[in-house]
Design an enzyme around this catalytic site. Structure first.
Site, PDB file in Angstrom:
ATOM      1  N   SER A 150      27.852 -38.082  12.114  1.00 49.66           N
ATOM      2  CA  SER A 150      28.134 -37.368  14.075  1.00 49.66           C
ATOM      3  C   SER A 150      27.200 -37.196  14.218  1.00 49.66           C
ATOM      4  CB  SER A 150      29.047 -35.892  13.424  1.00 49.66           C
ATOM      5  OG  SER A 150      29.563 -35.168  14.249  1.00 49.66           O
ATOM      6  N   ASP A 227      40.189 -38.680  16.686  1.00 50.40           N
ATOM      7  CA  ASP A 227      38.678 -37.828  16.473  1.00 50.40           C
ATOM      8  C   ASP A 227      38.356 -36.619  17.991  1.00 50.40           C
ATOM      9  OD1 ASP A 227      36.231 -36.223  16.734  1.00 50.40           O
ATOM     10  OD2 ASP A 227      36.106 -38.131  15.178  1.00 50.40           O
ATOM     11  N   HIS A 260      37.836 -35.756  11.963  1.00 51.13           N
ATOM     12  CA  HIS A 260      36.634 -35.781  12.403  1.00 51.13           C
ATOM     13  C   HIS A 260      36.166 -35.409  11.173  1.00 51.13           C
ATOM     14  CE1 HIS A 260      31.982 -36.341  14.860  1.00 51.13           C
ATOM     15  NE2 HIS A 260      32.642 -35.119  14.204  1.00 51.13           N
TER      16      HIS A 260
END
Length: 282
Positions: A150, A227, A260
């Protein structure tokens, strides 16, 4: 380069340690973690992969949740994990939101007051932490890779593209590939770097590729198609298009059903360690 040992644990036949030290770059105490595989010594230093975690995380998160240590031990590769921002700078508002300030350093050097005094994670990741760990542990700094998730994926891509001689291998999970064009990045860059968007380009992987910055090895990126941040914040198609135009070798894998979380990272972490080991251990 004095360090303080906070804790050590036997793990997968090696040693996992958590440490702190007074950071010159940050002007504050900083924390980091190191996994050393069994058998590493000054006579036989091992390759090392630096791990950059995402928003709200610490130096513990990637090592605890990703299941990377098992495969690092198998490949005899060390892991170094840093915190995601300075801590305790005493700046008004630094703890007010999850995506700016504490836990959200974006792995860059802030240029705007009041952040510029301490929010210098760019220099910390690029220079201070590698020098510190390689002076205190049997790490081979000529065989150094970087990966992240991320915000950390953003950091890994940017640092590798800006200094491919320093980072010999690179990969990312669900990275923020074009922060100058998405809300997370716009908020962070405006606060840390100021309103001049021209100054943002040096901290954006897509824009770096468009400017001709490439890496000599293949970049590996994994992205979950379920995600929750895919469309609004991550937008991997920008990286794909920029890499193709720049001639950058990129493996971008899309995974239906994956989100995620670190459950996603656990599912494909072995592939990333294999990717790095193939470059660093040859």
């Amino acid at each position: 380069m004095a360090i303080t040992t906070r804790a050590t644990h036997a793990c997968c036949g090696g040693t996992l340690g958590f440490y702190s030290h007074p950071s010159e770059s940050l002007g504050l105490d900083a924390r980091f973690a190191v996994f050393m595989p069994d058998g590493a010594s000054s006579a036989a230093p091992v390759p090392v992969i630096h791990l950059l975690a995402g928003l709200t995380c610490t130096e513990e998160t990637f090592l605890i949740k990703a299941n990377a240590i098992r495969f690092a031990a198998e490949y005899r590769v060390a892991l170094v994990a840093t915190d995601t921002s300075p801590r305790g700078a005493g700046i008004a508002g630094e703890d007010d939101s999850y995506d700016f300030g504490s836990g959200a350093g974006f792995y860059l050097d802030a240029t705007q007051a009041p952040w510029a005094a301490h929010y210098r994670m760019g220099t910390y990741v690029a220079e201070e932490l590698p020098a510190l760990t390689e002076a205190n542990f049997p790490l081979d700094g000529t065989r150094r890779g970087i990966m992240g998730h991320s915000m950390g994926g953003h950091g890994a891509l940017v640092h590798a593209l800006r200094a491919p001689d320093r980072w010999k291998s690179v990969s990312a999970f669900a990275p923020i590939v074009h922060p100058a064009a998405v809300p997370w990045g716009e908020k962070a860059f405006s606060g840390y770097l100021g309103p001049d968007r021209a100054t943002w380009a040096a901290h954006d992987a897509t824009l770096l590729l468009q400017a001709g910055r490439t890496h000599p090895t293949t970049i590996l990126v994994d992205q979950g198609e379920a995600d929750q941040f895919l469309d609004a914040q991550l937008q991997p198609w920008h990286l794909e298009q920029a890499a193709k135009a720049a001639g950058q070798e990129l493996i971008l894998r899309r995974h239906p059903g994956y989100d995620h979380s670190y459950w996603f990272i656990q599912s494909f972490i072995q592939d990333h360690l294999t990717h790095h080991a193939a470059i660093l251990c040859r």
